[in-house]
Motif scaffolding. Structure first.
Motif, mmCIF file in Angstrom:
data_model
loop_
_atom_site.group_PDB
_atom_site.id
_atom_site.type_symbol
_atom_site.label_atom_id
_atom_site.label_comp_id
_atom_site.label_asym_id
_atom_site.label_seq_id
_atom_site.Cartn_x
_atom_site.Cartn_y
_atom_site.Cartn_z
ATOM 1 N N ASP A 158 1.438 -1.225 0.153
ATOM 2 C CA ASP A 158 -0.079 0.125 -0.028
ATOM 3 C C ASP A 158 0.548 1.505 0.316
ATOM 4 O OD1 ASP A 158 -2.459 -1.405 1.284
ATOM 5 O OD2 ASP A 158 -0.686 -2.146 1.625
ATOM 6 N N GLU A 159 2.020 1.167 0.407
ATOM 7 C CA GLU A 159 2.700 2.507 0.699
ATOM 8 C C GLU A 159 3.481 2.458 -0.910
ATOM 9 O OE1 GLU A 159 4.092 1.422 5.779
ATOM 10 O OE2 GLU A 159 5.562 0.706 4.024
ATOM 11 N N ALA A 160 3.529 1.528 -1.554
ATOM 12 C CA ALA A 160 4.727 1.345 -2.639
ATOM 13 C C ALA A 160 3.502 2.062 -3.636
ATOM 14 C CB ALA A 160 5.052 0.421 -2.910
ATOM 15 N N LEU A 161 2.231 1.954 -3.570
ATOM 16 C CA LEU A 161 1.548 2.008 -4.482
ATOM 17 C C LEU A 161 1.216 3.715 -4.023
ATOM 18 C CD1 LEU A 161 -1.307 -0.408 -4.905
ATOM 19 C CD2 LEU A 161 0.347 0.222 -6.827
ATOM 20 N N GLU A 162 0.881 4.054 -2.933
ATOM 21 C CA GLU A 162 0.340 5.472 -2.999
ATOM 22 C C GLU A 162 1.848 6.537 -3.356
ATOM 23 O OE1 GLU A 162 -1.811 6.711 -1.980
ATOM 24 O OE2 GLU A 162 -0.841 8.541 -1.602
ATOM 25 N N LYS A 163 2.913 6.014 -3.081
ATOM 26 C CA LYS A 163 4.299 6.741 -3.192
ATOM 27 C C LYS A 163 4.418 6.412 -4.678
ATOM 28 C CE LYS A 163 8.354 8.042 -1.912
ATOM 29 N NZ LYS A 163 9.809 7.908 -1.157
ATOM 30 N N LEU A 164 4.153 5.658 -5.288
ATOM 31 C CA LEU A 164 3.850 5.697 -6.841
ATOM 32 C C LEU A 164 2.823 7.331 -7.237
ATOM 33 C CD1 LEU A 164 3.981 2.123 -7.824
ATOM 34 C CD2 LEU A 164 5.966 4.044 -8.741
ATOM 35 N N ARG A 165 2.057 6.765 -7.026
ATOM 36 C CA ARG A 165 0.493 7.412 -7.183
ATOM 37 C C ARG A 165 1.146 8.787 -7.127
ATOM 38 N NH1 ARG A 165 -5.024 5.772 -6.619
ATOM 39 N NH2 ARG A 165 -4.358 4.025 -5.525
ATOM 40 N N ARG A 166 1.767 9.522 -5.862
ATOM 41 C CA ARG A 166 2.746 10.849 -5.537
ATOM 42 C C ARG A 166 3.269 10.832 -6.931
ATOM 43 N NH1 ARG A 166 2.712 9.790 0.049
ATOM 44 N NH2 ARG A 166 5.117 9.641 -0.813
ATOM 45 N N GLU A 167 4.312 9.998 -7.506
ATOM 46 C CA GLU A 167 5.384 10.677 -7.884
ATOM 47 C C GLU A 167 5.140 10.280 -9.863
ATOM 48 O OE1 GLU A 167 8.931 8.140 -6.925
ATOM 49 O OE2 GLU A 167 8.995 8.917 -4.839
ATOM 50 N N ALA A 168 4.614 9.598 -10.073
ATOM 51 C CA ALA A 168 3.987 9.041 -11.242
ATOM 52 C C ALA A 168 3.787 10.751 -12.082
ATOM 53 C CB ALA A 168 1.930 8.768 -11.377
ATOM 54 N N PRO A 169 3.362 11.844 -11.611
ATOM 55 C CA PRO A 169 3.098 13.023 -12.544
ATOM 56 C C PRO A 169 4.892 13.066 -13.249
ATOM 57 C CG PRO A 169 2.174 13.510 -11.212
ATOM 58 C CD PRO A 169 2.285 12.095 -10.655
ATOM 59 N N ASP A 170 6.229 12.717 -12.628
ATOM 60 C CA ASP A 170 7.540 13.336 -13.031
ATOM 61 C C ASP A 170 8.122 11.963 -13.958
ATOM 62 O OD1 ASP A 170 7.149 15.442 -12.142
ATOM 63 O OD2 ASP A 170 7.850 14.776 -9.948
ATOM 64 N N LEU A 171 7.416 10.560 -13.169
ATOM 65 C CA LEU A 171 7.713 9.485 -13.925
ATOM 66 C C LEU A 171 7.529 9.326 -15.417
ATOM 67 C CD1 LEU A 171 7.928 7.358 -11.057
ATOM 68 C CD2 LEU A 171 9.575 8.646 -11.398
ATOM 69 N N GLU A 172 8.556 8.887 -16.336
ATOM 70 C CA GLU A 172 8.837 8.316 -17.765
ATOM 71 C C GLU A 172 7.790 6.590 -17.990
ATOM 72 O OE1 GLU A 172 11.090 8.357 -19.866
ATOM 73 O OE2 GLU A 172 10.184 7.295 -21.617
ATOM 74 N N THR A 173 7.888 5.894 -17.045
ATOM 75 C CA THR A 173 7.087 4.800 -16.476
ATOM 76 C C THR A 173 6.960 4.505 -15.052
ATOM 77 O OG1 THR A 173 6.801 2.285 -17.218
ATOM 78 C CG2 THR A 173 8.966 2.844 -16.733
ATOM 79 N N ILE A 174 5.740 3.929 -14.760
ATOM 80 C CA ILE A 174 5.424 3.436 -13.746
ATOM 81 C C ILE A 174 4.743 1.988 -13.586
ATOM 82 C CG2 ILE A 174 4.603 5.241 -12.512
ATOM 83 C CD1 ILE A 174 2.089 4.841 -12.554
ATOM 84 N N TYR A 175 5.168 1.271 -14.567
ATOM 85 C CA TYR A 175 5.184 -0.052 -14.703
ATOM 86 C C TYR A 175 5.920 -1.423 -14.272
ATOM 87 C CZ TYR A 175 0.808 1.890 -17.628
ATOM 88 O OH TYR A 175 -0.160 2.432 -18.011
ATOM 89 N N THR A 176 7.190 -0.596 -14.674
ATOM 90 C CA THR A 176 7.639 -1.020 -13.835
ATOM 91 C C THR A 176 8.566 -0.809 -12.744
ATOM 92 O OG1 THR A 176 8.627 -2.483 -15.917
ATOM 93 C CG2 THR A 176 10.533 -2.764 -14.655
ATOM 94 N N VAL A 177 9.145 -1.679 -11.613
ATOM 95 C CA VAL A 177 8.827 -0.825 -10.608
ATOM 96 C C VAL A 177 10.388 -1.398 -10.085
ATOM 97 C CG1 VAL A 177 8.268 -0.378 -8.578
ATOM 98 C CG2 VAL A 177 6.360 -0.490 -9.967
ATOM 99 N N PRO A 178 11.017 -0.522 -10.383
ATOM 100 C CA PRO A 178 12.589 -0.760 -9.262
ATOM 101 C C PRO A 178 12.673 -1.080 -7.529
ATOM 102 C CG PRO A 178 12.731 0.305 -10.129
ATOM 103 C CD PRO A 178 11.303 0.524 -10.939
ATOM 104 N N ILE A 179 13.039 -2.256 -7.436
ATOM 105 C CA ILE A 179 12.903 -2.247 -5.784
ATOM 106 C C ILE A 179 14.304 -1.974 -5.244
ATOM 107 C CG2 ILE A 179 12.294 -2.907 -3.650
ATOM 108 C CD1 ILE A 179 9.687 -2.961 -5.541
ATOM 109 N N VAL A 180 14.536 -0.553 -4.309
ATOM 110 C CA VAL A 180 16.118 -0.477 -3.508
ATOM 111 C C VAL A 180 15.836 -0.546 -1.671
ATOM 112 C CG1 VAL A 180 16.882 1.060 -5.667
ATOM 113 C CG2 VAL A 180 15.469 2.298 -3.772
#
Lengths: 454, 454
Positions: A158-180
């Motif tokens: 849920d945290e990951a999805l929420e973060k992706l949602r917030r960052e999406a406008p600045d990202l070229e893709t959100i379909y492949t999510v690298p984990i660090v």
């Protein structure tokens, strides 16, 4: 008035072709017409225009559409058009490009204009473009998208999805999510789809996979060719310390593959790739893409004059031999081309490697012998019937020899080119033809001398 | 023992090459080795093996890995391997393929085996595969994924997301979301990203865009080439009544483009594409891919013998003329190849259309004249110095004539092929060479007769 898309595009092409200056009265009419067709047809229209006319179309389009159309053009074509546009348009188009597309365009521009464009960006955009500019041409780093999400393995789904949602406008893709990890080292990868269907509350750590990734220094073409067999949408790119620094997205990978295929295709025909659509390429650029190769090949062909010159006495005694010269050299060239084309493509796709040189040689020798035996028997029969058995024997055995030699040489040359670090396609079809011409003539006259006793 | 990926793959290649039967004692060792490298290296390993050895590797891999590797192979290679696998493996692999990949494999198999495989599927899978099988080869319908989500325009964003989440396991992609009316007519499209970041409670209808779509009957290559300029991930496919019946996904589009590029590349070299990796292609398949073209070309080359035969008296009076035959025909062939390669590629990419034939002819004529003038002046100078001014004049003007003719013919032939409905690449480089050879010789001897007064 209802027009089909083709009619609309046709009308626009006619108005554009009528002169370099558009009649001011025509502008509103063109503007209305340009609003009709879907964006892909407008892109195709612009791709066919020279820089002046392309700029006219871009200026007439709505802001949003013109940015999308400019974005879809090849970098070399974009660079040609930039001279024809006003500064404010140029800055806006440049700003709207992805960082890696900006770098491709900069590579096509004179240093001075490139500098000016780069300085027109705001600081964060300058910085992110600079990351890509820092990697050498031909490397994955130069083509990656440097904007990546910050998803840590300690997060819940849920945290990951929420973060992706917030960052999406600045990202070229959100379909492949690298984990660090916290130190930004890449430790896993998930697809948005997997995150999306995962049970709420689960840990990213428990769901992620082993990542497939590439180093920023790696060869762009080789890496881009992984996408298809592995069904990748994006590939995490890491620096030497395994820290995540970007993503190579499928569209940039497909771009790389298309550029390389265009280059291979061009070189196999003895020319340089145009880097932009044929119809919008200025005539002198076409000449320039061909003249160097043509000169090199013509100079190498002087070899064939030399070879024939040294057999002039044989030719004088039996002029009939000269009749078969184009047939024999042509067949040799064709056999060599077939082998070279097949092996060059196999090298490009990664199906053949440098270490396979002996296996390829052995395969091509046998293929060449089989082809040569078939043609040789036919040649023997036809030449014996039309001329005589001796001529038949000369033609038949020459065909066998030429096909075997040409297939072997044609198959091995692209690999040797790669071994010495050159593009396999530099041993293009015309080049191999020229080589096979000269070698074939030598075989021909030696056999003729022996059989005819000259 | 720690081995690098390359060492592991090298060791595996050696063990496989040692014989067609794997020593039973080796099996566990190979199994352990195969567990090490990432999946893309295992795919590359299998792509290089003949069917027998490829089957050995597949059997040694874990179930999950072997399915993924089989899935990544070309359909022609899959078909070769199927004979070497047990029925239960085959059924399992076949079942795990996407419907459109199943159809590609079926196309490569004898009807009887294809039937048996199709019957091994459960009813729903048979039906969904049948939808794809119903469209003709070369159409988009034949390559589309027939599994689509049911998202209606009357839904809210939340309902749509919830539905996608439920349907995801059965769908090939959820990243491109086609929106339909109750009667299944396509009315819009959204990306998962847009749905994902949209405000809760909003209506799909208000957020969706005009869809870019294709009819199932449309040409697969043309449609697949839209993906790159338009940055598409998937394209909705509709039937004649505009009802949504499938999605063409980016990986299938990229497959189509790669196949077509391989075919064009092969034909430009006068051979047929292999449809599978070079190293795993049986020798006789290689011979078969080349022999027909080679025979056709050799028979056409008899034309050059005829031309020379009719100028035999000229040749007897001036044997020196025969020395330049390979140089002149070679240069003509090269110029023609350059034009043909460039235009064929431009046709493939959609940059040139059939209606451009006159514009292309006019461009290529001028390019050919410029190239011919450059080479002609050089040829005049060199031949004048080495032989005499008369020979120089013959060579120089012949080069000008040959280059102009060859570029024009080379540029126009691919378009004419397309006009009559053939593949532009059938007028391959070798074919154009042969034509230019004969035409060039005629130009040569007419000029020689006039200048030398023979």
């Amino acid at each position: 008035m209802t027009m089909s898309v083709d009619e609309t595009i046709g009308a626009l092409e006619l108005m554009l072709r009528s002169g370099s200056d558009i009649d001011p009265e025509d502008a509103p009419k063109m503007q209305a017409l340009l609003d009709e067709p879907p964006i892909q047809d407008v892109v195709a229209l612009v791709e066919r225009q020279n820089p002046v006319r392309a700029a006219v179309v871009l200026r007439l389009l709505s802001r949003e559409k013109s940015i999308a159309v400019f974005d879809a053009l090849d970098a070399a074509h974009q660079a040609d058009i930039i001279d024809e546009l006003g500064n404010s348009d140029v800055y806006e188009f440049f700003d709207a490009l992805e960082p890696e597309d900006r770098v491709s365009l900069l590579d096509e521009l004179p240093a001075e204009i490139a500098d000016r464009l780069l300085r027109s960006l705001d600081k964060p955009d300058q910085d992110i473009t600079g990351v890509v500019l820092g990697y050498p041409k031909g490397s994955v780093g130069r083509r990656m998208s440097p904007e990546v999400p910050d998803i840590y393995r300690e997060m819940t789904v849920d945290e990951a999805l929420e973060k992706l949602r917030r960052e999406a406008p600045d990202l070229e893709t959100i379909y492949t999510v690298p984990i660090v990890r916290k130190d930004r080292r890449l430790v896993g990868v998930m697809s948005l789809r997997e995150l999306f269907i995962a049970k709420s509350g689960r840990m990213v750590e428990d769901l992620m996979h082993e990542p497939i990734y590439a180093y920023a220094q790696a060869d762009a073409e080789e890496t881009a060719r992984w996408f298809l067999p592995l069904d990748l949408l994006a590939l995490p790119i890491v620096d030497d310390s395994d820290r995540l620094i970007g993503l190579l997205t499928w569209d940039d990978a497909a771009d790389i593959v298309e550029e390389e295929d265009s280059e291979d295709s061009a070189r196999s025909g003895g020319t340089e790739a145009l880097q932009q659509p044929y119809m919008s390429t200025p005539l002198l650029k076409l000449v320039r893409s061909r003249i160097v190769w043509l000169l090199v090949l013509a100079v190498s062909a002087i070899l064939t004059v030399k070879v024939l010159d040294s057999f002039e006495s044989v030719l004088e005694q039996a002029v009939v031999l000269s009749l078969f010269i184009p047939l024999l050299t042509g067949t040799g060239g064709n056999t060599g081309n077939q082998a070279a084309t097949t092996v060059t493509r196999a090298l490009a796709l990664g199906d053949v490697r440098k270490s396979d040189v002996l296996q390829v040689m052995w395969r091509e020798m046998r293929v060449g012998m089989l082809l040569g035996a078939t043609l040789g028997i036919l040649g023997f029969i036809i030449a014996s019937l039309v001329y005589d058995m001796h001529i038949g024997l000369v033609i038949g055995t020459t065909l066998l020899g030429i096909c075997t030699l040409s297939a072997t040489v044609g198959g091995v040359m692209p690999i040797l080119a790669k071994v010495v670090g050159a593009d396999p396609a530099v041993f293009s079809n015309p080049f191999i033809s020229t080589f096979c011409d000269a070698a074939g003539l030598i075989i021909y006259f030696f056999i003729a001398r022996a059989v005819l006793g000259l």
